[in-house]
Write a protein that holds these residues in place. Structure first.
Motif, mmCIF file in Angstrom:
data_model
loop_
_atom_site.group_PDB
_atom_site.id
_atom_site.type_symbol
_atom_site.label_atom_id
_atom_site.label_comp_id
_atom_site.label_asym_id
_atom_site.label_seq_id
_atom_site.Cartn_x
_atom_site.Cartn_y
_atom_site.Cartn_z
ATOM 1 N N ALA A 170 -45.077 39.596 158.058
ATOM 2 C CA ALA A 170 -44.766 38.492 158.969
ATOM 3 C C ALA A 170 -45.141 38.808 160.411
ATOM 4 C CB ALA A 170 -43.273 38.159 158.883
ATOM 5 N N VAL A 171 -44.934 40.047 160.824
ATOM 6 C CA VAL A 171 -45.109 40.375 162.245
ATOM 7 C C VAL A 171 -46.430 41.109 162.508
ATOM 8 C CG1 VAL A 171 -44.070 41.558 164.224
ATOM 9 C CG2 VAL A 171 -42.603 40.435 162.527
ATOM 10 N N ASP A 172 -46.690 42.203 161.774
ATOM 11 C CA ASP A 172 -47.918 42.969 162.016
ATOM 12 C C ASP A 172 -49.160 42.169 161.621
ATOM 13 O OD1 ASP A 172 -46.500 45.064 162.952
ATOM 14 O OD2 ASP A 172 -46.722 46.341 161.192
ATOM 15 N N TYR A 173 -49.169 41.677 160.378
ATOM 16 C CA TYR A 173 -50.351 40.955 159.891
ATOM 17 C C TYR A 173 -50.321 39.487 160.304
ATOM 18 C CZ TYR A 173 -50.930 44.980 156.684
ATOM 19 O OH TYR A 173 -51.077 46.223 156.138
ATOM 20 N N GLY A 174 -49.169 38.830 160.113
ATOM 21 C CA GLY A 174 -49.100 37.391 160.344
ATOM 22 C C GLY A 174 -49.008 37.009 161.809
ATOM 23 N N LYS A 175 -48.568 37.978 162.669
ATOM 24 C CA LYS A 175 -48.427 37.706 164.120
ATOM 25 C C LYS A 175 -47.549 36.489 164.378
ATOM 26 C CE LYS A 175 -51.657 40.862 164.993
ATOM 27 N NZ LYS A 175 -51.187 42.224 165.180
ATOM 28 N N THR A 176 -46.489 36.347 163.579
ATOM 29 C CA THR A 176 -45.578 35.212 163.759
ATOM 30 C C THR A 176 -45.031 35.192 165.187
ATOM 31 O OG1 THR A 176 -44.936 35.243 161.448
ATOM 32 C CG2 THR A 176 -43.382 34.217 162.975
ATOM 33 N N GLY A 177 -45.060 34.028 165.797
ATOM 34 C CA GLY A 177 -44.594 33.895 167.175
ATOM 35 C C GLY A 177 -43.483 32.862 167.298
ATOM 36 N N ILE A 178 -43.009 32.701 168.521
ATOM 37 C CA ILE A 178 -41.904 31.783 168.796
ATOM 38 C C ILE A 178 -42.275 30.354 168.368
ATOM 39 C CG2 ILE A 178 -40.430 30.805 170.613
ATOM 40 C CD1 ILE A 178 -40.012 33.779 170.301
ATOM 41 N N GLY A 179 -41.411 29.756 167.568
ATOM 42 C CA GLY A 179 -41.594 28.351 167.188
ATOM 43 C C GLY A 179 -42.562 28.101 166.051
ATOM 44 N N ASP A 180 -43.223 29.149 165.559
ATOM 45 C CA ASP A 180 -44.225 28.955 164.500
ATOM 46 C C ASP A 180 -43.599 28.446 163.199
ATOM 47 O OD1 ASP A 180 -46.224 29.835 166.125
ATOM 48 O OD2 ASP A 180 -46.398 31.828 165.225
ATOM 49 N N GLY A 202 -38.839 34.816 165.557
ATOM 50 C CA GLY A 202 -38.798 33.602 166.367
ATOM 51 C C GLY A 202 -39.387 32.368 165.722
ATOM 52 N N ALA A 203 -39.714 32.454 164.428
ATOM 53 C CA ALA A 203 -40.298 31.288 163.761
ATOM 54 C C ALA A 203 -39.376 30.077 163.905
ATOM 55 C CB ALA A 203 -40.525 31.602 162.279
ATOM 56 N N GLY A 204 -39.986 28.910 164.099
ATOM 57 C CA GLY A 204 -39.192 27.686 164.234
ATOM 58 C C GLY A 204 -38.778 27.162 162.874
#
Ligand SMILES: [Zn+2]
Length: 281
Positions: A170-180, A202-204
Motif C-alpha cells: 500500500a505504501v512502498d509500491y502503491g504510494k497511497t496518499g491522503i484522500g486516495d 490516509g486513504a479516503g
C-alpha cells in the motif's frame, strides 16, 4: 547431556512428525533464536498439502514467519545485525546472497542465488533447524532479521509478515496518499493488512473485494478499515468501483490474490487513467 530441540518435520504431502535434534553449537557468524510464535503462510499450507512437493523434495521444518528471542549469537553476527542475546527478532523467510544485482538494488526477494529459506531449507543441511515450527531456529549468516519491541504480545507481534507485506504494497509500491481511493482485490490476510495500511496512510476510501465464501473475511475487512466491500459473485468489481468513484476509478489498485487472472483484469479496468498505480501480487 546435550539439550534436545523439538521440531515438526514434514517428510511428504500431509506427513508431519515431531522429531528431536541436538541443540547446535553456534559459530561466530551464526545465532540461535528461541521461537516465541510462528505465523502460518499460505505457502506453508500449500507445502503441507503437497502442492509444492516435487520429485526430489526433501524433509524440512516448515514455518516461514518466525518470531523469537536471540538465545545465543556469535561475535561477528552480533556486530552484523546489531543484536545481542535477549533481543526479540522477526525473521524473513528469504536468505538472499546480498551481492547480486537484484540484492544490491534492494529487490532481494527476487534473488536467484538464495542461500535457502527459513521454513524451506531441508534438514539435511546442517544444523537442520531452519524452520519456525520448532523450539529453536538457527540464523544463517545471510538471514535478514528485524528487531522488535518486546512489549507487543507475541500473538500480535507474529503478524509482522502480513502487516509488513500490506504496508509494502500500500505504501512502498502503491504510494497511497491522503484522500486516495484504494481498491484491494482479495480479502486474505495480506489483502486485509493492505487495507489497514492504506487507511493509516490516509486513504479516503478503501474498497475490498472477495467471493461469496469470503463473507466473514469481508466483514473483518470492514471492521479493520474498509469502507466498502464487493462480493464479486454478485456484483461487477469494475462497475461498483466506477460507481463509488464518480466514474474515474481507483487511484491505487492492489492485487494480492494468488493464482487467479480475473483480479488482474479487474485491476487494469478499475485503475484511474493518468494518475493511477497498480501493484500486482
Ligand atoms: Zn542476491
Amino acid at each position: 547431556m546435550t539439550e534436545k530441540v523439538r521440531a515438526m518435520v514434514q517428510s511428504g504431502p500431509r506427513q508431519m512428525e515431531l522429531r528431536e535434534f541436538e541443540r547446535p553449537a553456534i559459530g561466530a557468524d551464526d545465532a540461535l533464536v528461541r521461537v516465541e510464535a510462528c505465523g502460518v503462510c499460505g505457502s506453508d499450507v500449500e507445502q503441507y498439502k503437497g502442492h509444492l512437493w516435487r520429485e526430489g523434495s526433501k524433509p524440512s521444518i516448515p514455518g516461514r514467519e518466525p518470531l523469537g528471542v536471540i538465545e545465543e549469537i556469535g561475535d561477528r553476527a552480533a556486530a552484523r545485525w546489531g543484536a545481542e542475546p535477549g533481543d526479540r527478532v522477526a525473521i524473513e523467510i528469504i536468505i538472499p546472497c546480498h551481492t547480486c544485482d537484484l540484492c544490491l538494488a534492494g529487490r532481494y526477494q527476487a534473488c536467484r542465488n538464495r542461500r535457502g529459506g527459513h521454513g524451506v531449507t531441508p534438514i539435511e543441511k546442517e544444523p537442520s533447524l531452519w524452520g519456525g515450527f520448532a523450539d529453536y531456529i538457527c540464523l544463517h549468516p545471510d538471514s535478514i532479521v528485524h528487531k522488535m519491541r518486546k512489549d507487543i504480545p507475541a500473538d500480535v507481534a507474529v503478524m509482522f509478515n502480513p502487516l509488513g507485506a500490506g504496508f509494502r504494497r500500500a505504501v512502498d509500491y502503491g504510494k497511497t496518499g491522503i484522500g486516495d481511493t484504494v481498491l484491494v482485490l482479495g480479502p486474505g490476510q495480506r489483502g486485509i493488512a493492505a487495507a489497514i495500511a492504506s487507511k493509516l496512510a490516509g486513504a479516503g476510501t478503501v474498497i475490498v473485494t472477495g467471493l461469496a465464501r469470503d463473507a466473514a473475511k469481508l466483514a473483518l475487512g470492514k471492521e479493520l478499515g474498509a469502507d466498502h466491500t464487493i462480493n464479486v459473485g454478485e456484483e461487477s468489481t469494475v462497475e461498483k468501483v466506477m460507481d463509488l468513484t464518480g466514474g474515474v476509478g481507483a487511484v491505487v489498485v492492489l492485487e494480492p490474490t494468488p493464482i487467479a487472472s480475473a483480479p488482474v483484469l479487474d485491476a487494469i479496468e478499475s485503475v484511474r487513467h493518468g494518475r493511477g498505480s497498480f501493484s500486482p501480487g
